[in-house]
Design an enzyme around this catalytic site. Sequence first.
Site, mmCIF file in Angstrom:
data_model
loop_
_atom_site.group_PDB
_atom_site.id
_atom_site.type_symbol
_atom_site.label_atom_id
_atom_site.label_comp_id
_atom_site.label_asym_id
_atom_site.label_seq_id
_atom_site.Cartn_x
_atom_site.Cartn_y
_atom_site.Cartn_z
ATOM 1 N N GLY A 1 -1.500 7.331 -4.864
ATOM 2 C CA GLY A 1 -0.075 7.631 -4.872
ATOM 3 C C GLY A 1 0.450 7.880 -3.464
ATOM 4 O O GLY A 1 -0.327 8.093 -2.527
ATOM 5 N N ASN A 2 1.760 7.828 -3.325
ATOM 6 C CA ASN A 2 2.364 8.089 -2.018
ATOM 7 C C ASN A 2 3.820 8.486 -2.171
ATOM 8 O O ASN A 2 4.461 8.147 -3.158
ATOM 9 C CB ASN A 2 2.210 6.876 -1.081
ATOM 10 C CG ASN A 2 2.120 5.564 -1.837
ATOM 11 O OD1 ASN A 2 3.135 5.054 -2.297
ATOM 12 N ND2 ASN A 2 0.916 5.051 -2.010
ATOM 13 N N GLY B 1 -5.455 7.393 2.644
ATOM 14 C CA GLY B 1 -6.805 7.938 2.745
ATOM 15 C C GLY B 1 -6.929 9.448 2.804
ATOM 16 O O GLY B 1 -8.035 9.962 2.950
ATOM 17 N N THR C 1 0.618 4.925 4.400
ATOM 18 C CA THR C 1 0.088 4.354 3.165
ATOM 19 C C THR C 1 0.168 2.820 3.194
ATOM 20 O O THR C 1 1.121 2.257 3.745
ATOM 21 C CB THR C 1 0.868 4.869 1.946
ATOM 22 O OG1 THR C 1 0.533 4.053 0.831
ATOM 23 C CG2 THR C 1 2.379 4.785 2.124
ATOM 24 N N SER C 2 -0.798 2.189 2.557
ATOM 25 C CA SER C 2 -0.788 0.716 2.498
ATOM 26 C C SER C 2 0.349 0.224 1.598
ATOM 27 O O SER C 2 0.648 -0.960 1.556
ATOM 28 C CB SER C 2 -2.126 0.209 1.963
ATOM 29 O OG SER C 2 -2.334 0.709 0.657
ATOM 30 N N GLU C 3 0.980 1.155 0.854
ATOM 31 C CA GLU C 3 2.088 0.771 -0.014
ATOM 32 C C GLU C 3 3.445 1.053 0.639
ATOM 33 O O GLU C 3 4.488 1.063 -0.024
ATOM 34 C CB GLU C 3 1.932 1.432 -1.391
ATOM 35 C CG GLU C 3 0.877 0.679 -2.214
ATOM 36 C CD GLU C 3 0.213 1.472 -3.333
ATOM 37 O OE1 GLU C 3 0.405 2.698 -3.400
ATOM 38 O OE2 GLU C 3 -0.511 0.855 -4.127
ATOM 39 N N HIS D 1 5.587 7.266 -5.602
ATOM 40 C CA HIS D 1 4.742 6.314 -6.322
ATOM 41 C C HIS D 1 3.473 7.047 -6.733
ATOM 42 O O HIS D 1 2.839 7.711 -5.909
ATOM 43 C CB HIS D 1 4.401 5.113 -5.439
ATOM 44 C CG HIS D 1 3.231 4.335 -5.951
ATOM 45 N ND1 HIS D 1 3.214 3.802 -7.227
ATOM 46 C CD2 HIS D 1 2.031 4.039 -5.408
ATOM 47 C CE1 HIS D 1 2.052 3.199 -7.411
ATOM 48 N NE2 HIS D 1 1.317 3.340 -6.326
ATOM 49 N N HIS E 1 0.171 7.235 -10.132
ATOM 50 C CA HIS E 1 -0.549 6.478 -11.159
ATOM 51 C C HIS E 1 -0.619 7.316 -12.446
ATOM 52 O O HIS E 1 -1.705 7.701 -12.873
ATOM 53 C CB HIS E 1 -1.964 6.135 -10.672
ATOM 54 C CG HIS E 1 -2.007 5.272 -9.444
ATOM 55 N ND1 HIS E 1 -3.165 5.000 -8.763
ATOM 56 C CD2 HIS E 1 -1.022 4.609 -8.774
ATOM 57 C CE1 HIS E 1 -2.909 4.206 -7.727
ATOM 58 N NE2 HIS E 1 -1.612 3.970 -7.703
ATOM 59 N N HIS F 1 -1.018 -0.697 -12.814
ATOM 60 C CA HIS F 1 -1.106 -0.005 -11.529
ATOM 61 C C HIS F 1 -0.552 1.417 -11.601
ATOM 62 O O HIS F 1 -1.289 2.369 -11.395
ATOM 63 C CB HIS F 1 -0.372 -0.863 -10.477
ATOM 64 C CG HIS F 1 -0.332 -0.263 -9.115
ATOM 65 N ND1 HIS F 1 0.232 -0.901 -8.040
ATOM 66 C CD2 HIS F 1 -0.770 0.927 -8.627
ATOM 67 C CE1 HIS F 1 0.124 -0.142 -6.967
ATOM 68 N NE2 HIS F 1 -0.477 0.979 -7.306
#
Length: 218
Positions: free
Chosen positions: A31-32, A48, A78-80, A99, A101, A162
Amino acid sequence: MKRLTEDQIRQKIARTTHIVVEQGLARSSDGNISARLDDERVLVTPSGVYKMDMMPEDPVMVDYAGQTLAAKEGLKPTSELGMHLEIYRQRPDVRAVIHAHPPYATALTLVGIPFPTDYIPEVLFALGTVPTADYATPGTPALGESIRELIKTNNCILLSNHGAVTVGKTIEEALIAIERLEHAAFTYYIAKTLGEPRALPKAELSMLYELGAEMRKG
Ligand SMILES: [Zn+2]
């Protein structure tokens, strides 16, 4: 609305991150969360970092093109991030994005059940419609593309196989939306195990949707 200082936003992002985990909406480092700082800068949680360890100084400062402006040593966004920036591009009214899950809401997408908006009054009233975006590989530009059209007219979206994403004028608004989303999915799941859930009458549903329209607007 009074704009928050960078420090206040950092505190809120850290606190909200802990709440998201405590509520079971995400686990581990999943999540982010992001929030607009101003017209040039966004604060976003780093990748991470174990979410319960998130500190106010951890969110990374980026510009709207995704370039890092300031970060604690060793941390990157974040990669998102691309999905968050896509939302800010599409929605000038939105100031925060969460975001996560959430398992009950996400499980619906695994079996192809649309989000149940027609059973509990506050869902349609407070969340509005909740569409499901097509699956897109996490951490790739496809994720932002998968929500580009839907986010223009929705504050909550399920991401197939996701998770979910919610937005708000404040971090609290986005948090309340994702909590409500998961609670409704959980209630629906319980109802499904007991019998066949009964939807509210159509006229009641349209009224709830209309009543909440003003509140859901930016
Ligand atoms: Zn994710």
